[in-house]
Write an enzyme that holds these catalytic residues in place. Structure first.
Site, PDB file in Angstrom:
ATOM      1  N   LYS A 199      96.818 -43.453  83.005  1.00 35.40           N
ATOM      2  CA  LYS A 199      96.549 -42.135  83.798  1.00 35.40           C
ATOM      3  C   LYS A 199      97.684 -41.328  83.524  1.00 35.40           C
ATOM      4  CE  LYS A 199      92.915 -42.942  86.969  1.00 35.40           C
ATOM      5  NZ  LYS A 199      92.071 -42.454  87.980  1.00 35.40           N
ATOM      6  N   LYS A 203      86.589 -45.961  79.668  1.00 28.71           N
ATOM      7  CA  LYS A 203      85.644 -46.124  80.598  1.00 28.71           C
ATOM      8  C   LYS A 203      85.106 -44.982  81.103  1.00 28.71           C
ATOM      9  CE  LYS A 203      87.582 -46.235  85.199  1.00 28.71           C
ATOM     10  NZ  LYS A 203      86.714 -45.286  85.830  1.00 28.71           N
ATOM     11  N   LYS A 235      84.945 -40.200  86.747  1.00 33.72           N
ATOM     12  CA  LYS A 235      84.517 -39.010  87.478  1.00 33.72           C
ATOM     13  C   LYS A 235      85.782 -37.849  86.892  1.00 33.72           C
ATOM     14  CE  LYS A 235      85.149 -40.704  91.861  1.00 33.72           C
ATOM     15  NZ  LYS A 235      86.272 -41.471  92.028  1.00 33.72           N
TER      16      LYS A 235
HETATM   17  P1  ATP Z   1      88.861 -41.277  88.881  1.00 31.03           P
HETATM   18  O1  ATP Z   1      88.845 -40.957  87.319  1.00 31.03           O
HETATM   19  O2  ATP Z   1      89.149 -40.471  89.931  1.00 31.03           O
HETATM   20  O3  ATP Z   1      89.735 -42.637  88.904  1.00 31.03           O
HETATM   21  P2  ATP Z   1      86.674 -43.140  88.983  1.00 31.03           P
HETATM   22  O4  ATP Z   1      85.216 -42.683  88.326  1.00 31.03           O
HETATM   23  O5  ATP Z   1      87.374 -44.217  88.152  1.00 31.03           O
HETATM   24  O6  ATP Z   1      87.367 -41.752  89.230  1.00 31.03           O
HETATM   25  P3  ATP Z   1      87.025 -44.400  91.547  1.00 31.03           P
HETATM   26  O7  ATP Z   1      86.884 -43.693  92.753  1.00 31.03           O
HETATM   27  O8  ATP Z   1      88.501 -44.680  90.931  1.00 31.03           O
HETATM   28  O9  ATP Z   1      86.262 -43.595  90.219  1.00 31.03           O
HETATM   29  O10 ATP Z   1      86.439 -45.898  91.536  1.00 31.03           O
HETATM   30  C1  ATP Z   1      85.698 -46.162  92.398  1.00 31.03           C
HETATM   31  C2  ATP Z   1      84.819 -47.288  92.236  1.00 31.03           C
HETATM   32  O11 ATP Z   1      83.807 -47.202  91.067  1.00 31.03           O
HETATM   33  C3  ATP Z   1      85.614 -48.728  91.862  1.00 31.03           C
HETATM   34  O12 ATP Z   1      85.116 -49.637  92.440  1.00 31.03           O
HETATM   35  C4  ATP Z   1      85.867 -48.600  90.391  1.00 31.03           C
HETATM   36  O13 ATP Z   1      86.169 -49.832  89.962  1.00 31.03           O
HETATM   37  C5  ATP Z   1      84.172 -48.248  90.054  1.00 31.03           C
HETATM   38  N1  ATP Z   1      84.154 -47.605  88.906  1.00 31.03           N
HETATM   39  C6  ATP Z   1      84.666 -46.693  88.549  1.00 31.03           C
HETATM   40  N2  ATP Z   1      84.433 -46.342  87.047  1.00 31.03           N
HETATM   41  C7  ATP Z   1      83.620 -47.576  86.619  1.00 31.03           C
HETATM   42  C8  ATP Z   1      82.774 -47.751  85.443  1.00 31.03           C
HETATM   43  N3  ATP Z   1      83.184 -46.871  84.491  1.00 31.03           N
HETATM   44  N4  ATP Z   1      82.054 -48.775  85.493  1.00 31.03           N
HETATM   45  C9  ATP Z   1      81.937 -49.483  86.585  1.00 31.03           C
HETATM   46  N5  ATP Z   1      82.559 -49.428  88.025  1.00 31.03           N
HETATM   47  C10 ATP Z   1      83.400 -48.358  88.050  1.00 31.03           C
HETATM   48 MG    MG Z   2      89.347 -44.832  88.968  1.00 33.99          MG
END
Ligand code: ATP
Ligand code: MG
Length: 341
Positions: free
Chosen positions: A120, A203, A206
Site C-alpha cells: 500500500k 487482488k 475496493k
Molecule cells: P482496501 O482496498 O481499502 O484495503 P479491501 O477490498 O481490501 O479494501 P478490506 O476492508 O481491507 O477490503 O478487507 C475486508 C475483508 O475482505 C478482509 O477479510 C479481506 O481479507 C477480505 N478481502 C478483501 N479483498 C479480498 C479479495 N480480493 N478476495 C478475498 N477476500 C478479500
Molecule cells: Mg484491504
C-alpha cells in the site's frame, strides 16, 4: 491451544468503509461471516472498521455514506442484527484504547514485515500516515477486545491475524498472564483471494484505482456483464482438469469466482466447462453473478433509503459490543498496572 476451552467460542471480523463493497469482500469475507452466523456454533461479532478506513484519506461525507453502505451490505447479504452483533468501530472507544496498549506490545521489526503495508505504501512510504503503518496493532485490538477465537478473513489478511497471535502471546508472556487467546485465522472457500480483473497478479480491492478492475456489489447487470467481458484472460479455452489452470492466474480467478458464487468446487466448474472458450464462460459467469448479487444490491438500496434504521442497528450493536469489551479493557488496564480500574 490447550487453554482454548476457557474462552467462549467467538468470531470477530470487520470490513473498512474505504469504498464500495466488492465481489472480493463478498466471497472472501461477508459470505463466510453469514455461514458462521448461521452455523450457530459461535457468537458472531461483525464490525464496520471506520477507524481503519482513515489510515488513508477519506472525505468525511464519503466515509459517512460508506459506513452505512457497508452496514447495509452486511445486512442485505444475510447478517441478522439479532443473531450477530453489528456495529461501527468508532462507537466503541475501547478499540482505540486497547490499540494503543498493543502499539506498545508490538515491535517495529514485526510491523516492518507486513507485506500489505509495503504494497500500500509502495515507493511512497515516507508520505503515508503513521496509522497505515500501525494499523495491524489496532486490528489485533479489534479481535482481542472480544477474546475472539476465530477470525474469518480473505487470504490477504492472514499475516495480520498471525501478528495478532504474536501480540497476544507477547502480552501474556510479558505480564505473566493467560489473558488473551491465540486467535485462529479462518480462510475458507474457493475464492479466498479474488484477483483484479485487469491484472491477475493483484487482488481485487475496493480502493483499487480503476472501477473496471473490480465488481462492486452494487453494480447493475449491464456493468457486471461489461466488466467480465473486458476482464483480462489468456486466449486458451478452459482446461480439462484443475491442473491446467496452473500458471494461468486470470483464468484461475474467473473459475474461482464462478465456484465461489455457485457453491461448486473449482474442480466441478472445470468439469462442467472443460474446453469451453471465454465467449461461453464469461457470459455464464456474468449471469451467475447477476443472479447472486442482484437481490443483495436491491436490498442494499432499500436499506440505504432508511439511514436512520441503519444507524439504530449500529448503535444497538455498539451497546452490545461495549458490554463485552469494557470488562476486557478494564482487566487489561489492571494487568498493565494503571491506577483507577
Ligand atoms: P482496501 O482496498 O481499502 O484495503 P479491501 O477490498 O481490501 O479494501 P478490506 O476492508 O481491507 O477490503 O478487507 C475486508 C475483508 O475482505 C478482509 O477479510 C479481506 O481479507 C477480505 N478481502 C478483501 N479483498 C479480498 C479479495 N480480493 N478476495 C478475498 N477476500 C478479500
Ligand atoms: Mg484491504
Amino acid at each position: 491451544m490447550s487453554e482454548a476451552s476457557k474462552f467462549t467460542p467467538r468470531v470477530f471480523s470487520g470490513i473498512k468503509p474505504s469504498g464500495g463493497l466488492t465481489l472480493g469482500n463478498y466471497l472472501g469475507a461477508i459470505k463466510r461471516f453469514v455461514d458462521w452466523q448461521d452455523a450457530g456454533t459461535h457468537e458472531t461479532i461483525y464490525c464496520v472498521v471506520d477507524l481503519h478506513a482513515i489510515t488513508v484519506w477519506q472525505e468525511p461525507a464519503v466515509l459517512h455514506a460508506a459506513t452505512r453502505e457497508v452496514a447495509a451490505g452486511f445486512i442485505a447479504s444475510g447478517i441478522d442484527p439479532v443473531k450477530s452483533i453489528l456495529f461501527n468501530q468508532s462507537q466503541v472507544s475501547a478499540h482505540a484504547e486497547l490499540g494503543w496498549i498493543f502499539s506498545c506490545v508490538a515491535r517495529v521489526g514485526w510491523m516492518n514485515r507486513m507485506t500489505q503495508f509495503k504494497d500500500k505504501a509502495g515507493a511512497n512510504a515516507e508520505k503515508v500516515s503513521l496509522g497505515l503503518y500501525a494499523y495491524p496493532a489496532l486490528m489485533a485490538s479489534d479481535i482481542l477486545l472480544y477474546h475472539a477465537t476465530h477470525v474469518p478473513v480473505g487470504e490477504d489478511q492472514k499475516q495480520h491475524v498471525e501478528l495478532t497471535r504474536d501480540i497476544a502471546q507477547k502480552f501474556n508472556h510479558d505480564y505473566k498472564v493467560d489473558f488473551f487467546p491465540e486467535t485462529a485465522p479462518v480462510i475458507e472457500g474457493p475464492a479466498t483471494r479474488v484477483m483484479n480483473l485487469r491484472d491477475g497478479t493483484k487482488k481485487m480491492s475496493k480502493s483499487g484505482e480503476s472501477d473496471m478492475e473490480r465488481i462492486n456489489m452494487t453494480d447493475d447487470a449491464a456493468t457486471i456483464a461489461k466488466k467480465f467481458k473486458k476482464a483480462r484472460t489468456d486466449p486458451e479455452p478452459l482446461p480439462e482438469t484443475l491442473d491446467g489452470l496452473k500458471d494461468r492466474p486470470e483464468a484461475k480467478n474467473l473459475v474461482d469466482i464462478y465456484a465461489g458464487l455457485s457453491g461448486l468446487s473449482a474442480e466441478q466448474v472445470i468439469t462442467e466447462y472443460a474446453g469451453a472458450g471465454w465467449g461461453k464462460f464469461k457470459p455464464a459467469l456474468a449471469e451467475l453473478a447477476v443472479e447472486k448479487l442482484g437481490p443483495i444490491s436491491t436490498e442494499m438500496a432499500r436499506l440505504m433509503a432508511d439511514p436512520a434504521e441503519i444507524d439504530r442497528i449500529l448503535a444497538h450493536g455498539a451497546d452490545q459490543a461495549r458490554e463485552i469489551a469494557q470488562p476486557i479493557l478494564d482487566e487489561t488496564y489492571r494487568i498493565v498496572g494503571m491506577v483507577g480500574r
